[in-house]
Design an enzyme around this catalytic site. Structure first.
Site, short mmCIF file in Angstrom:
data_model
loop_
_atom_site.label_atom_id
_atom_site.label_comp_id
_atom_site.label_asym_id
_atom_site.label_seq_id
_atom_site.Cartn_x
_atom_site.Cartn_y
_atom_site.Cartn_z
N LYS A 9 12.15 -3.58 -0.10
CA LYS A 9 13.40 -4.02 -0.72
C LYS A 9 13.15 -4.58 -2.12
O LYS A 9 14.06 -5.10 -2.76
CB LYS A 9 14.06 -5.09 0.14
CG LYS A 9 14.38 -4.64 1.55
CD LYS A 9 14.91 -5.82 2.36
CE LYS A 9 14.67 -5.64 3.83
NZ LYS A 9 14.82 -6.91 4.56
N ARG A 12 -10.48 0.02 10.26
CA ARG A 12 -11.56 -0.95 10.47
C ARG A 12 -11.23 -2.36 10.00
O ARG A 12 -11.41 -3.34 10.72
CB ARG A 12 -12.82 -0.55 9.67
CG ARG A 12 -13.75 0.36 10.36
CD ARG A 12 -14.36 1.28 9.33
NE ARG A 12 -13.29 2.09 8.81
CZ ARG A 12 -12.87 3.22 9.41
NH1 ARG A 12 -13.50 3.65 10.46
NH2 ARG A 12 -11.85 3.91 8.94
N THR A 13 -10.78 -2.45 8.75
CA THR A 13 -10.64 -3.79 8.16
C THR A 13 -9.58 -4.59 8.91
O THR A 13 -9.80 -5.75 9.25
CB THR A 13 -10.30 -3.66 6.66
OG1 THR A 13 -11.23 -2.75 6.08
CG2 THR A 13 -10.37 -4.99 5.96
N ARG A 16 -4.52 -6.37 1.96
CA ARG A 16 -4.91 -5.07 1.39
C ARG A 16 -3.73 -4.53 0.61
O ARG A 16 -2.59 -4.59 1.08
CB ARG A 16 -5.29 -4.08 2.49
CG ARG A 16 -5.43 -2.67 1.91
CD ARG A 16 -6.10 -1.73 2.82
NE ARG A 16 -7.50 -2.10 3.00
CZ ARG A 16 -8.39 -1.32 3.60
NH1 ARG A 16 -8.01 -0.15 4.08
NH2 ARG A 16 -9.64 -1.69 3.74
N HIS A 21 -13.77 -4.65 -2.59
CA HIS A 21 -13.58 -4.75 -1.13
C HIS A 21 -14.69 -5.68 -0.60
O HIS A 21 -15.64 -5.24 0.03
CB HIS A 21 -13.70 -3.36 -0.51
CG HIS A 21 -13.21 -3.25 0.91
ND1 HIS A 21 -12.94 -4.34 1.71
CD2 HIS A 21 -12.95 -2.16 1.67
CE1 HIS A 21 -12.54 -3.92 2.90
NE2 HIS A 21 -12.54 -2.60 2.90
N1 CP Z 1 -14.01 0.64 5.35
C1 CP Z 1 -12.67 0.41 5.40
O1 CP Z 1 -12.14 -0.40 4.62
O2 CP Z 1 -12.00 1.11 6.35
P1 CP Z 1 -10.44 1.01 6.63
O3 CP Z 1 -9.74 1.58 5.42
O4 CP Z 1 -10.20 1.79 7.87
O5 CP Z 1 -10.09 -0.45 6.78
#
Ligand code: CP
Length: 308
Positions: free
Chosen positions: A80, A51-52, A101, A129
Site C-alpha cells: 500500500k 534458509r535465512t 531482508r 548478507h
Molecule cells: N543463503 C541464503 O540466504 O538463502 P535463502 O535466500 O534461502 O535465505
C-alpha cells in the site's frame, strides 16, 4: 543498542566469541532453551528466503522466544506504499529484535536509523548478507580448524553476490588469507569491495576466468549462483548462468582437504554428484547458520543464562 548491517559491525574478537557461543549452543541446547523467554523476533522478509528465514525463526524458538513477521512484501502494507521506516517503527512496538531482508541495498540501514530495537540485515539486494557470513566462517573454522593461512577461491557472480561481499569483508581481518576471484569479466567484484576492502587492506588476490586453472591451489572453494533477480537484461543472465559448473570429475583436481561451500540456493553451479563428496560443506553452512543466528541474537539482546 546495536545493529548488524555488515560483518564490520562485529570485531574479530566478537566474531570469534559468537562462534564459541554457537558451538556451546550446539553442544548444550537445553542450557539456552529459556534465554529469550517472553522476547519476540520480527522477521520482516520483503524478498524470498528459505534458509535465512527458517533459521532465524528456529533460532528464536530454540532460545525460548517467539516469532512474528511477514514472508513477502505483498503480505505486508508495503504494497500500500508504507515505507521501511514506518514498518519497522510498527514492528518494534511488538518485537524486541528485527531481522530484515529487502531487495533494495541499504533498506535495513534505513530501518536501523529509526528502530528502538536491534536490526539485523538478513540480506539487502546485492550488497551484504552478514549472517550468511557467520555461517560461512563457522563452517570454515569447523572444517579447517582455522580461519587464517589459506587460499580462498570465490567463484561465480561476484558482482551481485551479497554473500561474497560480506565474506570477503570478514576474512580479510584474519591473517594470511589470500583470494582467487573467479568470474566472467562482467561479474567481477564491485569497487566497494575490490578497492575499499581488498586493495585498501593490501590483501593478496588474483582474478581468473577459468575455474579449472584456479582449483588445484585452493583450500576453500566458495561457489555462488548467478543472481538472476539482479540482472536488468534476461539475455545477459542466460549467457552467464551456466558459466561455472562444479562436478565430481572437476573436483578431482582439487586438494583432498579443500572444502566446497555455497550459500545456497544452487541452480546448476554444483552438480548433485558432488553432494556425497566429504569435501561438500554447503549443507554444513545451513546447519551452523541456525546456531550462529542464535548466538548473534543472544549477543545483541545481551541475554544471560545460569550455568547448571
Ligand atoms: N543463503 C541464503 O540466504 O538463502 P535463502 O535466500 O534461502 O535465505
Amino acid at each position: 543498542l546495536r545493529h548488524v548491517m555488515s560483518p564490520l559491525d562485529l570485531s574479530v574478537e566478537e566474531l570469534d566469541k559468537i562462534m564459541d557461543l554457537a558451538a556451546d549452543m550446539e553442544a548444550k541446547p537445553e542450557k539456552y532453551a529459556h534465554a529469550a523467554e517472553r522476547l519476540k523476533l520480527a522477521a520482516l522478509f520483503y524478498e524470498p528466503s528459505t534458509r535465512t528465514r527458517l533459521s532465524f525463526e528456529t533460532a528464536m524458538l530454540n532460545l525460548g522466544g517467539q516469532v512474528i513477521g511477514f514472508h513477502s512484501a505483498t503480505s505486508s502494507s508495503a504494497t500500500k506504499g508504507e515505507s521501511v521506516a514506518d514498518t519497522v517503527r510498527v514492528a518494534a512496538q511488538f518485537a524486541d529484535i528485527v531481522a530484515m531482508r529487502h531487495p533494495k541495498e541499504g533498506a535495513p540501514m534505513v530501518a536501523a536509523s529509526v528502530s528502538p530495537v536491534p536490526v539485523i540485515n538478513a540480506g539487502d539486494g546485492g550488497h551484504q548478507h552478514p549472517t550468511q557470513t557467520l555461517a560461512d566462517l563457522m563452517t570454515i573454522r569447523t572444517c579447517k580448524g582455522r580461519l587464517s593461512d589459506m587460499t580462498v577461491g570465490i567463484c561465480g557472480d561476484l558482482k551481485f553476490g551479497r554473500t561474497v561481499h560480506s565474506l570477503i569483508s570478514a576474512l580479510v581481518r584474519y591473517p594470511n588469507v589470500k583470494f582467487v576471484l573467479i568470474s566472467p569479466e562482467e561479474l567481477q567484484l564491485p569497487s566497494y569491495v575490490k578497492e575499499d576492502v581488498l586493495k585498501a587492506n593490501n590483501i593478496d588476490y588474483v582474478e581468473k576466468i577459468r575455474l579449472e586453472e584456479a582449483l588445484p591451489d585452493l583450500d576453500i572453494l566458495y561457489m555462488t549462483r548467478v543472481q538472476k533477480e539482479r540482472f536488468f537484461n534476461e539475455d545477459d543472465y542466460v549467457r552467464m548462468k551456466d558459466f561455472y559448473v562444479l562436478n565430481r570429475e572437476k573436483l578431482q583436481a582439487a586438494k583432498k582437504d579443500m572444502y566446497v561451500l555455497h550459500p545456497l540456493p544452487r541452480v546448476n553451479e554444483i552438480a548433485v554428484d558432488v553432494d556425497d563428496d566429504p569435501r561438500a560443506a554447503y549443507f554444513n553452512q545451513v546447519y551452523w547458520g541456525m546456531y550462529m543466528r542464535m548466538a548473534l541474537m543472544y549477543t545483541l539482546l545481551e541475554l544471560e543464562v545460569k550455568e547448571c
